[in-house]
Design an enzyme around this catalytic site. Sequence first.
Site, PDB file in Angstrom:
ATOM      1  N   SER A 336      25.394  33.275  43.240  1.00 36.80           N
ATOM      2  CA  SER A 336      25.503  34.728  43.397  1.00 36.80           C
ATOM      3  C   SER A 336      25.607  35.480  42.086  1.00 36.80           C
ATOM      4  O   SER A 336      26.253  35.004  41.147  1.00 36.80           O
ATOM      5  CB  SER A 336      26.738  35.060  44.243  1.00 36.80           C
ATOM      6  OG  SER A 336      26.603  34.504  45.537  1.00 36.80           O
ATOM      7  N   HIS A 434      31.185  37.133  50.558  1.00 34.00           N
ATOM      8  CA  HIS A 434      31.236  35.684  50.804  1.00 34.00           C
ATOM      9  C   HIS A 434      32.640  35.229  51.201  1.00 34.00           C
ATOM     10  O   HIS A 434      32.800  34.340  52.042  1.00 34.00           O
ATOM     11  CB  HIS A 434      30.752  34.925  49.566  1.00 34.00           C
ATOM     12  CG  HIS A 434      29.274  35.035  49.339  1.00 34.00           C
ATOM     13  ND1 HIS A 434      28.339  34.447  50.164  1.00 34.00           N
ATOM     14  CD2 HIS A 434      28.566  35.690  48.383  1.00 34.00           C
ATOM     15  CE1 HIS A 434      27.124  34.728  49.725  1.00 34.00           C
ATOM     16  NE2 HIS A 434      27.226  35.482  48.656  1.00 34.00           N
TER      17      HIS A 434
END
Length: 504
Positions: A336, A434
């Site tokens: 990410s 997340h």
Amino acid sequence: MISNPLTRAVRSRVRFWRHRAVFKALPEASGGGSRRWYSAPSRRGVSVMEEILARVVAPLPSYETRDKSPPPPESTSLEFMNYYRGLEKEDKVDFLSKLSQECGVDHKTVSELATKLLDTQRRDQATILQAEDRLRYSLTPRYKQLFSHVSRVEGGVKFLVDLRADLLEILTSKASENPHIRDLNGTLKSLLSKWFAVGLLRLERITWQSPCEILQKISQYEAVHPVRNWTDLKRRVGPYRRCYAFTHAAMPGEPLVVLHVALTEDISDNIQSIVREFATLDAEEDINKINSAIFYSISSTQAGLQGVELGNYLIKRVVRELQSEFPHMAQFSSLSPIPGFCSWLQGLLSQYRKEGRGADLLSEQEWREVEQALDSDAGTPPVDSLRKLIATGEWTRSEKLCLALEPVLMRLCAWYLYGEKRRGFALNPVANFHLQNGATMWRINWRADTSPRGVANSCGIMVNYRYFLNETTNNSVLYLQNKAVAASQQVLGLVSQFQKNSKL
Ligand SMILES: CC(=O)SCCNC(=O)CCNC(=O)[C@H](O)C(C)(C)COP(=O)(O)OP(=O)(O)OC[C@H]1O[C@@H](n2cnc3c(N)ncnc32)[C@H](O)[C@@H]1OP(=O)(O)O
């Protein structure tokens, strides 16, 4: 706000003639009625907006007939949709404000029924339950029925998704102080969450054989690592790659949320190895090369579906899909970006400089190494040199500076991701996403994205949020209820280095 009355008067006349133009363009009301011309404000001074709301928003049927009332003709929904589409942006704010305030809940009836409910407390259960049901029904805003009717006409769901995007923009920009707008948004969000429940979504794998318009949209909607060209796109749906999207029957041909996956031997710590320009397209033959799934991009395409959590559902659904295709696959992780780290760091450096605490962020040894690597003249305060370096990204060109800055930037980044909060949750929105899904903040990677964009956003650092499948549910509950961040030893080690070396 416009204070000058003359300006206000001019603007309202302009808006009036514009509305009139909108109504002239309205298609003839179907159902045999004569064309409904929306006249200039009627004698009563009722605005055009109020006139159309009175027409299209039906009164709430009585409690007794609530299940028996026939829906209004489809033309009413179409009229509402055409009128709204014809409005200018600032008129949409007025219109949605009126819709939320004048077509919501009948507060007088609610308070009367609430009083009645209190009076029935000494009565039998059946009477109390009936009084509660009446009260519950009276809390249904009238516009909720309008939205349900609009959802049944062709293009109605997409229209409502876009209308919610307008509402979110109004709320974010504070374009209206009307408290009812928030209720309007909440009602529409709950309807959309029902209509886009995961059981009603279709998982589609996007390949080079998918329709061209879908591939074009996948490229257009990519919000994380922009697609350079068709070759790049072909690689992202080719061997050792997977691309999945959720679609919905009410919005045909529209990928709602898109997930890009790299199939790798181990968990990737670098994005260039995944999206680099000249990767060869060898066929996907060596199954031993596929032990891990790396989610390297996930993008929601409909602003109006924000908060419906499609991304979370998509990740979980794709994990199941990959497990059935590769039963031995055991590692699932994101790679990410860390948007906002550099701007946060710049803010921290200027705050420290203002407070005369610049030296606290690095140890003396680290400052010496930075100054040596910089050959900086003694005159420039070290914090300013550091701020300039981060702002320009120049430091990435000097191996010495990279070595000197790595421990500093890694621990600052670990703190930014793990320690910096917004309302108790991770400040970084991607981390929050997340962690809400139950992932573990697993590994912070140095030089993971050496592209100019990666260096400018996050000093080239990226992070793996790892999905340990048997822990995600528990992690998600602990995060959402106790704001507890699941993190690995590597991350916790960097955080404790920060707490020792930088006295925030
Ligand atoms: C591999 C990766 O991690 S790529 C990085 C993530 N993707 C992106 O940043 C692209 C832009 N963002 C998006 O497309 C979407 O926000 C997604 C896909 C991240 C999440 O969308 P959805 O699944 O619909 O979730 P939803 O809208 O409910 O938001 C959930 C969380 O995502 C995060 N989020 C929301 N908007 C954004 C955004 N524009 N950018 C990044 N994260 C966001 C927030 O933390 C949000 O939590 P909050 O609602 O409590 O603030």
